[in-house]
Write an enzyme that holds these catalytic residues in place. Structure first.
Site, PDB file in Angstrom:
ATOM      1  N   CYS A  69       0.840  -1.203   0.000  1.00  0.00           N
ATOM      2  CA  CYS A  69       0.000   0.000   0.000  1.00  0.00           C
ATOM      3  C   CYS A  69       0.872   1.249   0.000  1.00  0.00           C
ATOM      4  O   CYS A  69       1.853   1.347   0.751  1.00  0.00           O
ATOM      5  CB  CYS A  69      -0.911  -0.003   1.231  1.00  0.00           C
ATOM      6  SG  CYS A  69      -2.021   1.413   1.297  1.00  0.00           S
ATOM      7  N   CYS A  73       0.143   5.495   6.566  1.00  0.00           N
ATOM      8  CA  CYS A  73      -0.431   5.383   7.915  1.00  0.00           C
ATOM      9  C   CYS A  73       0.654   4.925   8.886  1.00  0.00           C
ATOM     10  O   CYS A  73       1.281   3.879   8.676  1.00  0.00           O
ATOM     11  CB  CYS A  73      -1.586   4.399   7.922  1.00  0.00           C
ATOM     12  SG  CYS A  73      -2.886   4.795   6.736  1.00  0.00           S
ATOM     13  N   CYS A  76       0.594   1.200  10.254  1.00  0.00           N
ATOM     14  CA  CYS A  76       0.240   0.073   9.395  1.00  0.00           C
ATOM     15  C   CYS A  76       1.451  -0.688   8.856  1.00  0.00           C
ATOM     16  O   CYS A  76       2.348  -0.113   8.222  1.00  0.00           O
ATOM     17  CB  CYS A  76      -0.624   0.549   8.230  1.00  0.00           C
ATOM     18  SG  CYS A  76      -1.224  -0.817   7.203  1.00  0.00           S
ATOM     19  N   CYS A 113     -15.752 -10.555   6.142  1.00  0.00           N
ATOM     20  CA  CYS A 113     -15.187  -9.270   5.717  1.00  0.00           C
ATOM     21  C   CYS A 113     -13.945  -9.502   4.858  1.00  0.00           C
ATOM     22  O   CYS A 113     -13.109 -10.358   5.173  1.00  0.00           O
ATOM     23  CB  CYS A 113     -14.812  -8.441   6.926  1.00  0.00           C
ATOM     24  SG  CYS A 113     -16.167  -8.232   8.111  1.00  0.00           S
ATOM     25  N   CYS A 145     -18.882  -7.907   4.032  1.00  0.00           N
ATOM     26  CA  CYS A 145     -18.318  -6.591   4.312  1.00  0.00           C
ATOM     27  C   CYS A 145     -17.015  -6.459   3.530  1.00  0.00           C
ATOM     28  O   CYS A 145     -16.295  -7.449   3.345  1.00  0.00           O
ATOM     29  CB  CYS A 145     -18.057  -6.434   5.806  1.00  0.00           C
ATOM     30  SG  CYS A 145     -17.325  -4.847   6.284  1.00  0.00           S
ATOM     31  N   CYS A 205     -19.779   0.619   8.462  1.00  0.00           N
ATOM     32  CA  CYS A 205     -18.971   0.090   9.563  1.00  0.00           C
ATOM     33  C   CYS A 205     -17.821   1.069   9.767  1.00  0.00           C
ATOM     34  O   CYS A 205     -16.965   1.205   8.891  1.00  0.00           O
ATOM     35  CB  CYS A 205     -18.457  -1.305   9.208  1.00  0.00           C
ATOM     36  SG  CYS A 205     -17.324  -2.011  10.432  1.00  0.00           S
ATOM     37  N   ARG A 282     -18.080  -3.431  17.999  1.00  0.00           N
ATOM     38  CA  ARG A 282     -17.245  -4.600  17.724  1.00  0.00           C
ATOM     39  C   ARG A 282     -15.912  -4.527  18.474  1.00  0.00           C
ATOM     40  O   ARG A 282     -15.151  -3.570  18.326  1.00  0.00           O
ATOM     41  CB  ARG A 282     -16.993  -4.725  16.213  1.00  0.00           C
ATOM     42  CG  ARG A 282     -16.119  -5.939  15.840  1.00  0.00           C
ATOM     43  CD  ARG A 282     -16.168  -6.228  14.359  1.00  0.00           C
ATOM     44  NE  ARG A 282     -17.488  -6.695  13.973  1.00  0.00           N
ATOM     45  CZ  ARG A 282     -18.234  -6.129  13.031  1.00  0.00           C
ATOM     46  NH1 ARG A 282     -17.795  -5.091  12.376  1.00  0.00           N
ATOM     47  NH2 ARG A 282     -19.429  -6.618  12.751  1.00  0.00           N
TER      48      ARG A 282
END
Length: 373
Positions: A69, A73, A76, A113, A145, A205, A282
């Site tokens: 990616c 972030c 991450c 998901c 999801c 979500c 969650r």
């Protein structure tokens, strides 16, 4: 019980089920700073007024495309900007995804998901593969999801037409702290994707992460943002950062020897439950750091969904068998798919389908035509 006491109890119960979108920052802050036991009691009362307190949805998260990616972030492990143990992998095949989905369903999961390490969908050809995966997983009788990064309005509609139940797009933290976490996208980019998802008729979500070098006011600010949305998210994931070596924020947390404590998680869960009484809260990443007794208190305070399966994208998670033992010990039961907040997304074709049989979706859901072959 005399009439006055009965009326008082009725008013208290009604206040527990009232959905507000006008929470002030000072109100959320005051809730967050209540004595812990008082806060847990308030949250547990709200939870029991809106949900079966013993019902906890099991969801499974699978990484379709790991690593590579180009976002930065700071927490991450999948960013190309950080040197971590994660190496880019090709996209999983539909067959591999279905194998994992069937395994998850057999273990009790009712929501599946699928995530990709993308900045966003953009013009990626592989988005068509994801659409097919959504159709095929939906046909197994699971809620679906996706978390694919930034999404435009047209792409959101395509996902809805493929049968997607929910889209995950976390805000992570407060607007003020966000720019200290990531520089390659803005808070408003995130909010626009959430708006696109909601407008397409997909369940939202959206939650955050504790332990990303934020302060208490950032946790309060995150909940305030979520609780004042035009519609509350159907699902609010509360994550505890699992720090990964090689990431700027992870390295800082590891140097401090710090992890998110059980009481910090319970405060976040409790405030989310009180301010968003109809949302699924969650208990997400970081569960391996908490004992069964600590998790039990989190369920008591209002958490009613977990991610199950031995891996969450790239970090450890309790195995299916461990969660099964915990459910037995605590007397918990799973949530039936498309009940409660997601009932309106239930395909009508399922009514005539037997247990374990594949589903062919050809239905109209929430005013939008959705079909999958």
């Amino acid at each position: 019980m005399n009439t006055s006491r009965a009326m008082l109890r009725f008013r208290q119960m009604r206040s527990c089920t009232t959905v507000r979108h006008d929470w002030t920052l000072s109100e959320v802050d005051a809730l967050y700073k209540l004595p812990l036991l008082d806060l847990i009691h308030k949250a547990a009362t709200v939870h029991r007024a809106n949900f079966d307190s013993n019902e906890v949805q099991q969801a499974t998260l699978l990484s379709l495309k790991t690593g590579g990616c180009n976002e930065d972030c700071g927490y991450c492990s999948q960013s190309v900007n950080h040197k971590t143990f994660v190496k880019p992998t090709p996209m999983l095949t539909t067959e591999q995804v279905l194998e994992n989905a069937k395994k998850a369903k057999a273990a009790g999961s009712t929501r599946f998901c699928m995530g990709t390490a993308w900045r966003g969908v953009g013009k990626k050809n592989s988005f068509n593969k994801v659409l097919q995966m959504v159709k095929d997983v939906s046909a197994l009788g699971l809620e679906t999801c996706c978390t694919l990064g930034l999404l435009d309005a047209k792409q959101a509609v395509q996902l809805r037409e493929a049968g997607l139940t929910a889209y995950n797009h976390n805000l992570d933290t407060s607007r003020e702290h966000y720019k200290k976490v990531v520089s390659t996208r803005t808070y408003d980019d995130r909010l626009q994707t959430i708006a696109n998802v909601r407008d397409a008729g997909i369940s939202v979500c959206c939650g955050g992460i504790l332990g990303i070098d934020e302060q208490v006011e950032d946790r309060v600010g995150l909940v305030h943002t979520l609780a004042t949305m035009p519609e509350h998210p159907e699902s609010v994931p509360i994550n505890a950062l699992v720090p990964v070596s090689g990431t700027p924020i992870g390295d800082k947390q590891l140097a401090r020897g710090g992890t998110v404590s059980w009481d910090e998680m319970i405060r976040a869960i409790s405030v989310a439950r009180i301010t968003m009484p109809k949302a699924m809260v969650r208990l997400s990443a970081g569960r391996t750091e908490f004992s069964v007794s600590e998790q039990a208190l989190m369920f008591y305070a209002g958490a009613n969904s977990i991610f199950t399966g031995d891996t969450l994208l790239t970090t450890p998670n309790p195995e299916f068998s461990e969660d099964a033992q915990m459910f037995t010990l605590l007397g918990l039961k799973g949530k039936v798919p498309y009940t409660g907040a997601t009932a309106k997304f239930r395909p009508t074709a399922w009514a005539d389908v037997g247990e374990g049989e594949p589903v062919v979706l050809k239905t109209e859901v929430a005013g939008l035509k959705a079909a999958s072959a």
